[in-house]
Design an enzyme around this catalytic site. Structure first.
Site, PDB file in Angstrom:
ATOM      1  N   LYS A  28      -7.253  26.304  26.641  1.00 33.27           N
ATOM      2  CA  LYS A  28      -5.994  25.685  26.097  1.00 33.27           C
ATOM      3  C   LYS A  28      -6.266  24.186  26.109  1.00 33.27           C
ATOM      4  O   LYS A  28      -5.830  23.576  24.958  1.00 33.27           O
ATOM      5  CB  LYS A  28      -4.867  25.988  27.163  1.00 33.27           C
ATOM      6  CG  LYS A  28      -3.453  25.467  26.641  1.00 33.27           C
ATOM      7  CD  LYS A  28      -2.534  26.228  26.973  1.00 33.27           C
ATOM      8  CE  LYS A  28      -2.058  25.900  28.325  1.00 33.27           C
ATOM      9  NZ  LYS A  28      -0.913  24.965  28.696  1.00 33.27           N
ATOM     10  N   ARG A  33      -6.903  19.827  22.054  1.00 32.58           N
ATOM     11  CA  ARG A  33      -7.453  18.553  21.572  1.00 32.58           C
ATOM     12  C   ARG A  33      -8.400  18.684  20.267  1.00 32.58           C
ATOM     13  O   ARG A  33      -8.454  17.854  19.597  1.00 32.58           O
ATOM     14  CB  ARG A  33      -8.506  18.114  22.542  1.00 32.58           C
ATOM     15  CG  ARG A  33      -7.775  17.364  24.065  1.00 32.58           C
ATOM     16  CD  ARG A  33      -8.376  17.419  25.050  1.00 32.58           C
ATOM     17  NE  ARG A  33      -7.876  16.739  26.186  1.00 32.58           N
ATOM     18  CZ  ARG A  33      -6.956  17.160  26.997  1.00 32.58           C
ATOM     19  NH1 ARG A  33      -6.659  18.482  26.907  1.00 32.58           N
ATOM     20  NH2 ARG A  33      -6.218  16.373  28.321  1.00 32.58           N
ATOM     21  N   GLY A 100       3.773  20.968  27.566  1.00 34.56           N
ATOM     22  CA  GLY A 100       3.723  19.798  28.359  1.00 34.56           C
ATOM     23  C   GLY A 100       2.445  19.168  27.578  1.00 34.56           C
ATOM     24  O   GLY A 100       2.429  17.745  27.205  1.00 34.56           O
ATOM     25  N   ARG A 128      11.048  18.310  32.182  1.00 34.30           N
ATOM     26  CA  ARG A 128       9.744  17.625  32.643  1.00 34.30           C
ATOM     27  C   ARG A 128       9.814  16.086  32.619  1.00 34.30           C
ATOM     28  O   ARG A 128      10.276  15.449  31.598  1.00 34.30           O
ATOM     29  CB  ARG A 128       8.600  18.459  32.209  1.00 34.30           C
ATOM     30  CG  ARG A 128       8.489  19.735  32.434  1.00 34.30           C
ATOM     31  CD  ARG A 128       7.323  20.329  32.025  1.00 34.30           C
ATOM     32  NE  ARG A 128       6.081  20.064  32.720  1.00 34.30           N
ATOM     33  CZ  ARG A 128       4.741  20.579  32.354  1.00 34.30           C
ATOM     34  NH1 ARG A 128       4.641  21.158  31.215  1.00 34.30           N
ATOM     35  NH2 ARG A 128       3.851  20.176  32.852  1.00 34.30           N
ATOM     36  N   ASP A 327      -3.746  24.146  37.965  1.00 38.81           N
ATOM     37  CA  ASP A 327      -3.201  25.171  37.405  1.00 38.81           C
ATOM     38  C   ASP A 327      -3.431  26.695  38.005  1.00 38.81           C
ATOM     39  O   ASP A 327      -2.547  27.693  37.665  1.00 38.81           O
ATOM     40  CB  ASP A 327      -3.415  25.204  35.838  1.00 38.81           C
ATOM     41  CG  ASP A 327      -2.733  24.234  35.061  1.00 38.81           C
ATOM     42  OD1 ASP A 327      -2.037  23.476  35.559  1.00 38.81           O
ATOM     43  OD2 ASP A 327      -3.505  23.837  33.842  1.00 38.81           O
ATOM     44  N   LYS A 354       5.452  20.920  36.791  1.00 36.68           N
ATOM     45  CA  LYS A 354       4.773  21.735  36.071  1.00 36.68           C
ATOM     46  C   LYS A 354       5.748  22.588  35.187  1.00 36.68           C
ATOM     47  O   LYS A 354       6.905  22.009  35.265  1.00 36.68           O
ATOM     48  CB  LYS A 354       3.590  22.699  36.777  1.00 36.68           C
ATOM     49  CG  LYS A 354       2.556  21.903  37.312  1.00 36.68           C
ATOM     50  CD  LYS A 354       1.871  21.403  36.208  1.00 36.68           C
ATOM     51  CE  LYS A 354       0.557  20.479  36.928  1.00 36.68           C
ATOM     52  NZ  LYS A 354      -0.104  19.553  35.854  1.00 36.68           N
TER      53      LYS A 354
END
Ligand code: S3P
Length: 453
Positions: A28, A33, A100, A128, A327, A354
């Protein structure tokens, strides 16, 4: 159980042995990116192995809204970028959904452009904290025209006419903050420096260098990394192959460890050392994980992981390892519930911000299913039951958090009684194939809603 018309509950029951070879979807972090840098670079970027999860697709939409061309042909995503410094002002707000990484990195990317951008998201993303990204952007000249209390979404940004380069020491170990500042620096004259006292995943630095950015990295006597980026350079399109996501591999991996008699292989998993904390921790707990066929792929190391069911024992997980497995704590906590003795996980303060407050969501889920655990401000300790006896029988509130959903479905595969989750829909943000892939290995989950798919 909290009920909501859109919630899609599911149940996991004790499974017979898992077996087979699978591949998990693309990483992910690298997928976000790849779309962003491809959309920014001059010329064509070709991406294979992209994670086609909801979070990543929203990043693709954002890049399109700023002038990049993004198309899929067979299994390849083809991006025609605008050229560094040439993003266009979008007509509509960016809706980042649950993402996020997508939202924070894009704030960095656009924050130094002389244009107005608006960011919205779902109920989880809107809770968040965004100050961690907005603070350094303000130092570079970005105005925050609108934000909810505590710098939360919806947020409107206006970049300056002339942005200023900064030197920024990242106050929390966060790859998202590091990346946002570096991406902001791409559109600023001079050298932007990020000082990272605690190393986090390094995909941004590696990939920017691959696209031709001028960037150097030095580690000082205290172990802090100084990343210096020269702004306004040329970025050129690249060929990118994205390896399997170790954070997704974590779920079938732990399932195979816990379900007796299992023997599975997960192929083509990213082995970047900033991402392998879970594998190392599980090996220390006695897990039988064979790392084979190590090879280079797309500038990263990948390997095939052969995983056989194992008797785990509790350990103290070093706090310094947290950034390399941040994570993975929900599924590690589930593994710990089946280990002999106590597992102590420390340095977990970042878990509170998170997709949900993961520390309390995990502790509540474990307790609802009969596991013995203690939740501290920044730690979790779990006292396990090796045979899963008396575990299960509860319902877990997932709080719009994909990793809570998947971790507790894994728990139900090995606990004496079934485990129910209140909603599985968010799994599609990072691992749309999860249910099907687990079924291929021999684990079937039961959807509990009507018209279930
Ligand atoms: C990510 C960084 C981590 C991680 C997230 C992905 C990234 O967040 O939890 O899932 O791609 O940079 P933080 O930077 O907030 O630790």
């Amino acid at each position: 159980m909290t009920t909501h018309p859109q919630f899609r509950p599911a149940l996991a029951r004790r499974s017979s042995a898992l077996s087979g070879k699978v591949r998990v979807p693309g990483d992910k972090s690298i997928s976000h990116r790849a779309l962003m840098f491809g959309g920014l670079a001059a010329g064509e970027t070709r991406i294979t192995g992209l994670l086609e999860g909801e979070d990543v697709l929203r990043t693709g939409e954002a890049m399109k809204a700023m002038g990049a061309l993004v198309a899929r042909e067979d299994n390849t995503w083809i991006i025609k970028g605008t050229g560094n410094g040439c993003l266009l002002e979008p007509d509509a707000p960016f809706d980042f959904g649950n993402a996020g990484t997508g939202s924070r990195l894009t704030m960095g990317l656009v924050g130094t452009y002389d244009m107005t951008t608006r960011f919205i998201g779902d109920a989880s993303l809107s809770k968040r904290p965004m100050a961690r990204v907005l603070d350094p952007l303000r130092q570079m000249g970005t105005q925050v025209l609108a934000a909810q209390a505590g710098d939360r979404l919806p947020i409107t940004l206006r970049g300056p006419r002339h942005a200023a380069p900064i030197s920024y020491r990242v106050p929390v170990p966060s790859a998202q903050v590091k990346s946002a500042v570096l991406l902001a620096g791409l559109n600023v004259p001079g050298v932007t420096t990020v000082i990272e006292p605690v190393m986090t995943r390094d995909h941004t630095e590696k990939m920017l260098a691959g696209f031709g950015a001028r960037l150097d990295i030095e580690t000082d006597g205290e172990g802090a990394r100084h990343i210096r980026l020269e702004g306004q350079g040329r970025l050129s399109g690249q060929e990118i192959t994205i390896p399997g996501d170790p954070s997704s591999a974590a779920f079938p991996l732990v399932a195979a460890l816990l379900v007796p008699g299992s023997d599975i292989t997960i192929e083509n998993v990213l082995m970047n050392p900033t991402r392998t904390g879970l594998v190392l921790t599980l090996q220390e707990m006695g897990a039988d994980i064979e790392i084979g066929n190590r090879r280079a792929s797309g500038g990263e190391e990948v390997a095939d992981l052969r995983v056989r069911s194992s008797e785990l024992k509790g350990i103290a997980v070093p706090a310094e390892r947290a950034p390399f497995m941040i994570d993975e704590y929900p599924v590690l906590a589930v593994a710990a519930a089946f280990a002999e003795g106590e597992t102590l996980m420390q340095g977990l303060e970042e878990l509170r911000v998170k997709e949900s407050d993961r520390l309390s969501a995990v502790a509540a889920g474990l307790k609802a299913n009969g596991a013995d655990c203690t939740e501290g401000e920044d730690f979790l300790s779990v006292r396990g039951r090796p045979d899963g006896k008396d575990l299960g029988g509860g319902t877990v509130e997932t709080h719009l958090d994909h990793r809570i959903a998947m971790a507790f479905l894994v728990m139900g595969l090995a606990s004496e009684k079934a485990v129910t989750i209140d909603d599985r829909s968010m799994i599609a943000t990072s691992f749309p194939e999860f249910m099907g892939l687990m079924a291929e290995l021999g684990a079937t989950f039961e959807p509990l809603d009507e018209n279930a798919a």
